[in-house]
Design a protein around this motif. Sequence first.
Motif: not given
Length: 713
Positions: A193-197
């Motif tokens: 669910d986290a943004p992909v850096p």
Amino acid sequence: MSPRPGPFGDLGRLFPLAALIALSLAGAAEEARAQGGEPPRRDQEVLDDEIVDHGWLFTLKRPARSWQLIAEAEARRISPGALAAATSDHGIWMVVIVDQITATEPEAFARTLLEQMTVEDKSVEQFEPATIGGLPGVRFALSGKAGGVPVTFACSLVLREGHAYRLLRWTADPRLVDELGDLEGQLVVNSPDAPVPGRDPVLEDHDRLGVGWRVEGSVFESAAFGIRIEQSGWRLIAGPELAQMLPDAEVGLAFETPEAYITVMAERASGVERAGYEEGLRAGRAEGLGGAPIEEIEADVAGRKTMLALFQADVGLGEPYDYVHAVVWHGDVVVQVLGWWRSAVRKEAMPSALEQLGRIELLEEAKRAEIEAALLAADDPQDAVGAEHAIRGGSYRDYVHDLTWNAPATGFWRLSGGQQARARNPAASLFIQEPRRGLLGMVIAERVPGLSPEQLHAHALQGMLPPEHPAHEAEPRLVVDGETERRSSWVDVDVEGLALRYLVATFARGDRRVQFLIWGMPGNVAASRKVAEEMAAGLELSGEDLLPTEAEPRRVRDDRLGFELSIPDEAPGWTMRVSTPAPIQATGSVIEGRLDPTRGFVLLVVCTEAPNQQAFDAIINKMLIGNFRRRLGVVPAGDPKPAEVGGLAGTHQRLVTPDAPGGAVDVFVTRRDNTLFGLLVFDEKGTGPDAKAVASWLKILDWKRDGSEKRFY
């Protein structure tokens, strides 16, 4: 990441890429700092039992201790676009690829990937939607031939917002196919669910040598076209990785966040009317991309001011892509640049791409000639085999049609055989390029009883020319060499408005019939007509069978892979046999020798067009050392040491059995270009033989430009 050039019109075809949303790294860092913390890690961490990628947020787990994990720099040389890989000691490979896409339907994206996999005799055996690790995805499997080797692939694909994660597995051993499905869980998508850096690319830092080009440190130089690029921010792409992406490109560049690609293509175009030719290139590009450019921008490309055309095209991935195209001249060489990225990241990608285009250098003739002299003085680096052919040292041998072709004495001769030649023309046995001179060639070899030499030549001409063409009335030149009849005709052909000059040569001996087409633009051919005729004269139909391998109880000579292993008379009691497993017969060989059940040797020879040291180490561990490690419990007695192997520089490592004093395994390894030689000498009881004496029985062979044999001993 995996490059997708998109529609190329006259210069290629669609290949798998990834280009999509990537968060601004500066913005991510600012957000982290605003919350009082440090930016998240964006590196790749290789641990004992897993690779953790903090930039692309995945973990590749080691299935067992018998597997070797492979980090990004080496993984990419196994499969373009791979971010991590692993290989087992029993014959399975797997890679992780992350594609940046906005697709929300995994089935559509997976079908696009399936269509674009360059596998011969492709058969899709599974395709099913699935939920994998809690994410929507697809499982698919297919079989076919890669480089002439039957291979089975399995792929698990999942989507998270803005990204597709693929775990691709394959094996050439039919006994291991069922294990491919069991490996799906080795890829874990972290923090879904986290943004992909994302992260910056791992830049290439190793020297490479190709036909007419080299990479030294971080600098690419082409003597064929006088092009120089120093790697800076964008990763250099050259050699096998570039060939899989776009076979006609000379060099490429890749950026990862946002994902963007640039390729540089060049060709000699002597004597053409430049304005008209350039207009044709630009029009062909526009047609291939579906219409007129949406904008034209004045840009600096390789130090020349030119118009850069910006296109927007639909490549079937649910969102538009930008393509930029420009043409510049360097003497008689026309250079095209083509860049692409997702339209949504144009604001970030375009400035960086324009900077890279300005960094391309077109060399002065003196510097280009200096590089040319250095490359021509080196041995030809091509080293490729298939089930029915071999390419080494500027020579080609076809063991089905007993045919050889030797390149003219000088030049940059780029040869493609087997599957690579058939990708150019389904009937081709050999495809030839000499980029410096602008000459191309194609060999089509068949066995056709009942077709006369005269009929063969007429057939070759009729396949190219309209019936009223005057060449049909011209008497072809006839050369009789022993039992071979060679006929040749020069003809001018218009191919979709492009004037080309062909040398049509046909050869007949017994029931063998060969067409050898050699062509180029009229100006190129006029400057190198003698070389074109030397090309035709370099083809020979042997009066004897060309044997890829000659095997006797105490001697094996492998012409295809280039080695000889001979047991001397002063070593009585030894015998040996060829025992190559079916999965590697197209590209390798295994020879087993025995003095008795506890003493002997195993020689493994494998040729790969994308060599890398970790892959070679894995092959040695899998096919040579692994069995003895499991059976005898051998452990290294020290680090590998320099040693001569087969006449080439290599290494020697001794492994011993700690629980059975005296038992030992000695491993000798060397390389000739793309071919790995691994010789294992085992002595389970410590009663001999002398391992170095056994290693001296191996002699590695190569071919000279004229096709004669060059030995390394």
